[in-house]
Write an enzyme that holds these catalytic residues in place. Structure first.
Site, short mmCIF file in Angstrom:
data_model
loop_
_atom_site.label_atom_id
_atom_site.label_comp_id
_atom_site.label_asym_id
_atom_site.label_seq_id
_atom_site.Cartn_x
_atom_site.Cartn_y
_atom_site.Cartn_z
N ASN A 9 0.88 -1.11 0.15
CA ASN A 9 -0.05 -0.07 -0.04
C ASN A 9 0.92 1.21 0.08
OD1 ASN A 9 -1.82 1.83 0.39
ND2 ASN A 9 -2.29 1.70 2.52
N LYS A 11 0.00 4.27 -0.31
CA LYS A 11 -0.46 5.47 -0.13
C LYS A 11 -0.28 6.63 -0.99
CE LYS A 11 0.03 3.33 4.68
NZ LYS A 11 -0.34 3.75 6.03
N HIS A 97 -9.62 1.19 4.20
CA HIS A 97 -8.46 1.66 4.96
C HIS A 97 -8.82 2.50 6.11
CE1 HIS A 97 -4.40 2.62 5.93
NE2 HIS A 97 -4.02 1.37 5.58
N GLU A 99 -7.20 4.65 7.25
CA GLU A 99 -7.06 6.38 6.78
C GLU A 99 -8.33 6.99 6.40
OE1 GLU A 99 -3.37 5.75 5.11
OE2 GLU A 99 -2.33 4.99 7.12
N GLU A 169 -6.23 -5.08 9.92
CA GLU A 169 -5.26 -3.79 10.43
C GLU A 169 -5.41 -3.25 11.71
OE1 GLU A 169 -2.91 -2.72 6.65
OE2 GLU A 169 -4.95 -1.32 6.73
N GLY A 175 1.65 2.15 10.77
CA GLY A 175 2.58 3.11 10.66
C GLY A 175 3.22 3.47 12.08
N SER A 215 2.84 -2.48 10.51
CA SER A 215 4.16 -2.36 10.70
C SER A 215 4.56 -4.06 10.50
CB SER A 215 4.47 -2.06 12.07
OG SER A 215 4.03 -0.69 12.52
C1 PEP Z 1 -1.27 0.01 5.98
O1 PEP Z 1 -1.19 1.31 5.70
O2 PEP Z 1 -2.00 -0.63 5.29
C2 PEP Z 1 -0.18 -0.10 6.78
C3 PEP Z 1 -0.48 -1.34 7.24
O3 PEP Z 1 1.07 0.41 7.08
P1 PEP Z 1 2.33 0.13 7.96
O4 PEP Z 1 2.83 -1.23 7.18
O5 PEP Z 1 3.28 1.39 7.76
O6 PEP Z 1 2.14 -0.12 9.45
#
Ligand code: PEP
Length: 253
Positions: A9, A11, A97, A99, A169, A175, A215
């Protein structure tokens, strides 16, 4: 056999040149995946067609959009439809997501419409769900995530739900560098599979890929992906680093 997926992803990151370099770096490594193992790149809209042209000939590699709208076409300035994505060969779309839920007010009801629209145009939705920190700390995470699934997915017919990929998630792990332990991921994935089985039966629930996101890095992917109900990952930060994402792809094996 249940699919395993390493999904990047990106983003809202990377200039065009950076995106091209990153893709080239990852694609130059021979990945030698089995038929049920896939790599998906969720790419910013302006580069989707370019990326699609680059990887469409590569077995097991696919592009994804990071969003699509609830309508097919019309006066919706700034939006992108599932029909448009299908017309350039995009295979997947990330929906819900955290976000998008947080910054753009996407509700479970709106996501239900988006999932249906994606399926209408033969896109595979990667449906994201996950709880915030305070819900995890209060121990209410199972019910919280279960509700997201029920309100957005449970009106789908059997043949539709089989085309959905779920990404669990936990928001506190996105993040933040704070990964759920492999055991925490497994516990939630097993719970979600049980919830899916309650509605659609064991056979269908057993075929739906459930990815973990939060992460995931090159050095922890193997342990997380080795859990019986974890079928790969949705990866943000580490997907922007070729060496890291290559390691994550290899962790599928
Ligand atoms: C994501 O944005 O879907 C995500 C899991 O980000 P990160 O791997 O940076 O935690």
């Amino acid at each position: 056999m249940r699919q395993q997926i390493a999904a990047a992803n990106w983003k809202m990151n990377l200039t065009f040149d950076q995106a091209e370099n990153l893709l080239d770096e990852i694609l130059k490594v021979p990945h030698d995946l089995q038929a049920h193992q896939k790599v998906v790149f969720a790419i910013p809209f302006p580069y989707l067609q370019f990326a699609q042209n680059k990887i469409s000939e590569i077995r097991n590699f696919f592009t994804a959009a990071q969003n699509c709208y609830t309508q097919s076409r019309g006066a919706y300035t700034g939006e992108t439809s599932a029909e448009m994505l299908q017309s350039i060969g995009v295979g997947y779309v990330v929906l819900g997501h955290s976000e998008r839920r947080e910054y753009f007010g996407e509700s479970n009801a709106m996501l239900e419409e988006k999932v249906a629209m994606a399926l209408t145009y033969s896109l595979t939705p990667i449906f994201c769900c996950g709880e915030p920190l305070q819900i995890r700390e209060s121990g209410a995470q199972n019910g919280y995530v279960e509700k997201q699934l029920k309100e957005s997915l449970f009106n789908l017919h059997e043949e539709q739900i089989q085309k959905v990929v779920i990404a669990y998630e936990p928001i506190w792990a996105i993040g933040t560098g704070k990964t759920a332990t492999a055991a925490q991921a497994q516990e939630m994935h097993a719970h979600l599979r049980k919830v899916l089985a309650g509605k659609y039966g064991d056979i269908i629930a057993g075929e739906i890929p459930i990815l973990y996101g939060g992460s995931v890095k090159g050095n922890n992917a193997k342990e997380i992906f080795s859990q019986p109900d974890v079928d790969g990952g949705l990866v943000g930060g580490a997907s922007l680093i070729a060496a890291d994402f290559t390691q994550i792809i290899d962790a599928l094996k």
